[in-house]
Scaffold this motif. Structure first.
Motif, PDB file in Angstrom:
ATOM      1  N   VAL A  40     -15.928  51.988  75.936  1.00  0.00           N
ATOM      2  CA  VAL A  40     -14.828  51.119  75.526  1.00  0.00           C
ATOM      3  C   VAL A  40     -13.877  51.978  74.711  1.00  0.00           C
ATOM      4  O   VAL A  40     -14.217  52.430  73.615  1.00  0.00           O
ATOM      5  N   TRP A  41     -12.695  52.216  75.248  1.00  0.00           N
ATOM      6  CA  TRP A  41     -11.692  53.038  74.590  1.00  0.00           C
ATOM      7  C   TRP A  41     -10.554  52.126  74.147  1.00  0.00           C
ATOM      8  O   TRP A  41      -9.577  51.924  74.867  1.00  0.00           O
ATOM      9  N   ALA A  42     -10.703  51.559  72.974  1.00  0.00           N
ATOM     10  CA  ALA A  42      -9.757  50.543  72.505  1.00  0.00           C
ATOM     11  C   ALA A  42      -9.162  50.871  71.144  1.00  0.00           C
ATOM     12  O   ALA A  42      -8.449  50.042  70.570  1.00  0.00           O
ATOM     13  N   SER A  43      -9.405  52.068  70.632  1.00  0.00           N
ATOM     14  CA  SER A  43      -8.905  52.415  69.304  1.00  0.00           C
ATOM     15  C   SER A  43      -7.374  52.492  69.301  1.00  0.00           C
ATOM     16  O   SER A  43      -6.762  53.035  70.223  1.00  0.00           O
ATOM     17  N   ARG A  44      -6.789  51.947  68.227  1.00  0.00           N
ATOM     18  CA  ARG A  44      -5.345  52.102  67.989  1.00  0.00           C
ATOM     19  C   ARG A  44      -5.132  52.810  66.651  1.00  0.00           C
ATOM     20  O   ARG A  44      -4.125  52.598  65.964  1.00  0.00           O
ATOM     21  N   SER A  45      -6.070  53.666  66.306  1.00  0.00           N
ATOM     22  CA  SER A  45      -6.034  54.382  65.038  1.00  0.00           C
ATOM     23  C   SER A  45      -4.734  55.179  64.908  1.00  0.00           C
ATOM     24  O   SER A  45      -4.298  55.854  65.843  1.00  0.00           O
ATOM     25  N   GLY A  46      -4.141  55.085  63.726  1.00  0.00           N
ATOM     26  CA  GLY A  46      -2.940  55.866  63.458  1.00  0.00           C
ATOM     27  C   GLY A  46      -1.760  55.509  64.340  1.00  0.00           C
ATOM     28  O   GLY A  46      -0.893  56.358  64.602  1.00  0.00           O
ATOM     29  N   GLY A  47      -1.703  54.268  64.803  1.00  0.00           N
ATOM     30  CA  GLY A  47      -0.586  53.850  65.631  1.00  0.00           C
ATOM     31  C   GLY A  47      -0.656  54.311  67.066  1.00  0.00           C
ATOM     32  O   GLY A  47       0.332  54.205  67.806  1.00  0.00           O
ATOM     33  N   THR A  48      -1.813  54.821  67.489  1.00  0.00           N
ATOM     34  CA  THR A  48      -1.964  55.262  68.875  1.00  0.00           C
ATOM     35  C   THR A  48      -2.353  54.079  69.759  1.00  0.00           C
ATOM     36  O   THR A  48      -2.487  52.953  69.299  1.00  0.00           O
ATOM     37  N   GLY A  49      -2.582  54.350  71.014  1.00  0.00           N
ATOM     38  CA  GLY A  49      -2.954  53.318  71.966  1.00  0.00           C
ATOM     39  C   GLY A  49      -2.120  53.454  73.227  1.00  0.00           C
ATOM     40  O   GLY A  49      -1.229  54.301  73.315  1.00  0.00           O
ATOM     41  N   LEU A  50      -2.418  52.618  74.189  1.00  0.00           N
ATOM     42  CA  LEU A  50      -1.763  52.709  75.484  1.00  0.00           C
ATOM     43  C   LEU A  50      -0.819  51.538  75.718  1.00  0.00           C
ATOM     44  O   LEU A  50      -1.146  50.392  75.411  1.00  0.00           O
ATOM     45  N   SER A  51       0.333  51.838  76.267  1.00  0.00           N
ATOM     46  CA  SER A  51       1.201  50.802  76.807  1.00  0.00           C
ATOM     47  C   SER A  51       1.148  50.922  78.326  1.00  0.00           C
ATOM     48  O   SER A  51       0.747  51.965  78.861  1.00  0.00           O
ATOM     49  N   GLY A  52       1.510  49.871  79.012  1.00  0.00           N
ATOM     50  CA  GLY A  52       1.418  49.945  80.460  1.00  0.00           C
ATOM     51  C   GLY A  52       2.133  48.811  81.143  1.00  0.00           C
ATOM     52  O   GLY A  52       2.447  47.781  80.524  1.00  0.00           O
ATOM     53  N   LYS A  53       2.407  49.006  82.410  1.00  0.00           N
ATOM     54  CA  LYS A  53       3.028  47.967  83.227  1.00  0.00           C
ATOM     55  C   LYS A  53       2.534  48.115  84.658  1.00  0.00           C
ATOM     56  O   LYS A  53       2.237  49.225  85.125  1.00  0.00           O
ATOM     57  N   PRO A  54       2.404  46.992  85.346  1.00  0.00           N
ATOM     58  CA  PRO A  54       1.965  47.070  86.742  1.00  0.00           C
ATOM     59  C   PRO A  54       3.061  47.678  87.615  1.00  0.00           C
ATOM     60  O   PRO A  54       4.249  47.377  87.447  1.00  0.00           O
ATOM     61  N   VAL A  55       2.659  48.546  88.510  1.00  0.00           N
ATOM     62  CA  VAL A  55       3.564  49.175  89.460  1.00  0.00           C
ATOM     63  C   VAL A  55       2.870  49.200  90.813  1.00  0.00           C
ATOM     64  O   VAL A  55       1.688  48.877  90.939  1.00  0.00           O
ATOM     65  N   THR A  68      -7.796  49.051  76.322  1.00  0.00           N
ATOM     66  CA  THR A  68      -6.814  48.029  75.982  1.00  0.00           C
ATOM     67  C   THR A  68      -5.420  48.586  76.252  1.00  0.00           C
ATOM     68  O   THR A  68      -5.110  49.725  75.904  1.00  0.00           O
ATOM     69  N   VAL A  69      -4.604  47.779  76.875  1.00  0.00           N
ATOM     70  CA  VAL A  69      -3.244  48.165  77.243  1.00  0.00           C
ATOM     71  C   VAL A  69      -2.301  47.089  76.723  1.00  0.00           C
ATOM     72  O   VAL A  69      -2.580  45.881  76.849  1.00  0.00           O
ATOM     73  N   TRP A  70      -1.188  47.520  76.153  1.00  0.00           N
ATOM     74  CA  TRP A  70      -0.241  46.601  75.517  1.00  0.00           C
ATOM     75  C   TRP A  70       1.079  46.629  76.274  1.00  0.00           C
ATOM     76  O   TRP A  70       1.956  47.440  75.994  1.00  0.00           O
ATOM     77  N   PRO A  71       1.248  45.725  77.250  1.00  0.00           N
ATOM     78  CA  PRO A  71       2.534  45.661  77.944  1.00  0.00           C
ATOM     79  C   PRO A  71       3.655  45.161  77.036  1.00  0.00           C
ATOM     80  O   PRO A  71       4.823  45.480  77.233  1.00  0.00           O
ATOM     81  N   THR A  97       0.848  54.841  79.629  1.00  0.00           N
ATOM     82  CA  THR A  97       1.368  55.917  78.797  1.00  0.00           C
ATOM     83  C   THR A  97       0.840  55.757  77.378  1.00  0.00           C
ATOM     84  O   THR A  97       0.599  54.637  76.912  1.00  0.00           O
ATOM     85  N   GLY A  98       0.672  56.880  76.698  1.00  0.00           N
ATOM     86  CA  GLY A  98       0.263  56.843  75.297  1.00  0.00           C
ATOM     87  C   GLY A  98      -0.850  57.817  74.999  1.00  0.00           C
ATOM     88  O   GLY A  98      -1.190  58.691  75.814  1.00  0.00           O
ATOM     89  N   ARG A  99      -1.393  57.679  73.803  1.00  0.00           N
ATOM     90  CA  ARG A  99      -2.442  58.576  73.316  1.00  0.00           C
ATOM     91  C   ARG A  99      -3.669  57.768  72.930  1.00  0.00           C
ATOM     92  O   ARG A  99      -3.559  56.742  72.266  1.00  0.00           O
ATOM     93  N   LEU A 100      -4.811  58.240  73.375  1.00  0.00           N
ATOM     94  CA  LEU A 100      -6.085  57.651  72.991  1.00  0.00           C
ATOM     95  C   LEU A 100      -6.811  58.599  72.055  1.00  0.00           C
ATOM     96  O   LEU A 100      -6.985  59.787  72.365  1.00  0.00           O
ATOM     97  N   LEU A 101      -7.228  58.103  70.909  1.00  0.00           N
ATOM     98  CA  LEU A 101      -8.106  58.858  70.010  1.00  0.00           C
ATOM     99  C   LEU A 101      -9.531  58.300  70.136  1.00  0.00           C
ATOM    100  O   LEU A 101      -9.729  57.159  70.526  1.00  0.00           O
TER     101      LEU A 101
END
Length: 341
Positions: free
Chosen positions: A91-106, A131-134, A113-117
């Motif tokens: 489970v890669w869901a960390s948003r530590s330090g303002g990181t995390g993934l954004s995404g959209k269906p294509v 976890t992805v934050w559209p 896009t983004g950085r995972l810590l």
């Protein structure tokens, strides 16, 4: 798995010596080995914490990786989703330090896009729940194949927990993925906050492993003086307290019918229903975290410079547990508990 009698931590899992190697191939085999010794997704809370304490007492980085796999299986079961057979999950869901993934269906999948810590198991796992934050107020949980992803091994600057392979990932790619649960499912599950109790169970098992290694060390003086008895007595009392707190919290979670197993209701919990669970889980994590830190302080004093310098297994275990338990925010949890009813 039946609970141990009294306040002792459960015995470690059987792990053949050949599976204690830290190559990706051996780690995969070790995760499969221990994951195959319990029906993790079907365990109730008391059964789960017993197994996780045993896992922490077996090997600390391996426990971190296996706990992530177990967590993923239970999250998918809660959502009514079926995992890929024989795949190792995290489970890669960390948003530590303002990181995390954004995404959209294509076309062809999702553009992430983004950085995972703290992507634990990078290079070992087959798949991960991410976890992805559209949008800022909407998140999705995606099941994604990660075995081909590139990761940065240079960012991890400590030897502690290095065998958990918690590497950094920079992503800008279109990936194939399936959504797990409804929108905003992951953070609103009834088992979201209680999931931290499982991590506290691993910390407890890790502390038991540290005390096991201290007892086995040939570098630690065998003579037991009164000052040493004081520290050993405190450490064993703290371990018993952590074990009792984890077990009592698990019993309360079972009585509350909290989600996390097949067929449980887990989506869309209102805030007023989440708060009691958050308080319960936070009290457990804070109490266990404090006990484990005290155990480590006493073990360092008991081991002395020789034990810490010349006994690699003991030294690694102390450092591993110290970094692992550092994820518990002492001040943040104290502020929350102090303000809760």
């Amino acid at each position: 798995m039946m609970p141990s009698l009294g306040l002792k931590a459960p015995a470690p899992f059987d792990l053949p010596a050949g599976l204690r190697e830290t190559t990706p191939t051996c780690q995969r085999a070790a995760i499969h080995h221990v994951a195959g010794q319990a029906e993790w997704a079907a365990l109730d809370w008391p059964g789960l914490v017993e197994a996780l304490m045993a896992l922490g007492r077996t090997d600390i980085p391996l426990a971190r990786l296996t706990e992530g796999h177990v967590d993923a299986l239970r999250v998918m079961a809660e959502a009514g989703a079926t995992p890929d057979p024989d795949a190792l999950y995290g489970v890669w869901a960390s948003r530590s330090g303002g990181t995390g993934l954004s995404g959209k269906p294509v076309r062809g999948g999702w553009h992430l896009t983004g950085r995972l810590l703290f992507a634990s198991g990078a290079g070992v796992l087959d798949r991960a729940l991410v976890t992805v934050w559209p949008e800022e107020d909407c998140h999705l949980l995606l099941d994604v194949a990660v075995s081909g992803w590139s990761f940065d091994t240079s960012a991890w600057r400590t030897r502690a927990m290095e065998h958990s392979r918690s590497h950094r990932i920079e992503l800008d790619a279109v990936v194939s993925a399936r959504q797990i649960g409804a929108n905003n499912f992951y953070l609103t599950r009834s088992s979201f906050f209680p999931g931290g109790v499982g991590v506290a169970a691993v910390w407890t098992g890790g502390a038991a492993r540290v005390l096991d290694l201290l007892a086995q060390s040939t570098e630690v003086p065998a003579a037991v003086s009164d000052p040493r008895r004081v520290r050993l007595g405190r450490a064993r009392t703290d371990l018993a307290s952590a074990v009792a707190l984890v077990r009592q919290t698990a019993a309360a979670l079972r009585a509350s019918h909290v989600g996390g197993a097949p067929g449980s209701a887990g989506e869309g919990q209102a805030a007023e229903h989440q708060e009691p669970l958050r308080t319960l889980a936070t009290l457990c994590r804070a109490g266990v975290g404090a006990a484990v830190r005290r155990i480590l302080d006493d073990v360092r004093a008991l081991a002395g410079p020789a034990g810490l310098a010349f006994d690699e297994d003991l030294n690694r275990a102390v450092d591993d547990v110290a970094l692992y338990v550092a994820q518990q925010s002492q001040d943040g949890d104290a502020v929350y508990v102090g303000g809760s009813a």
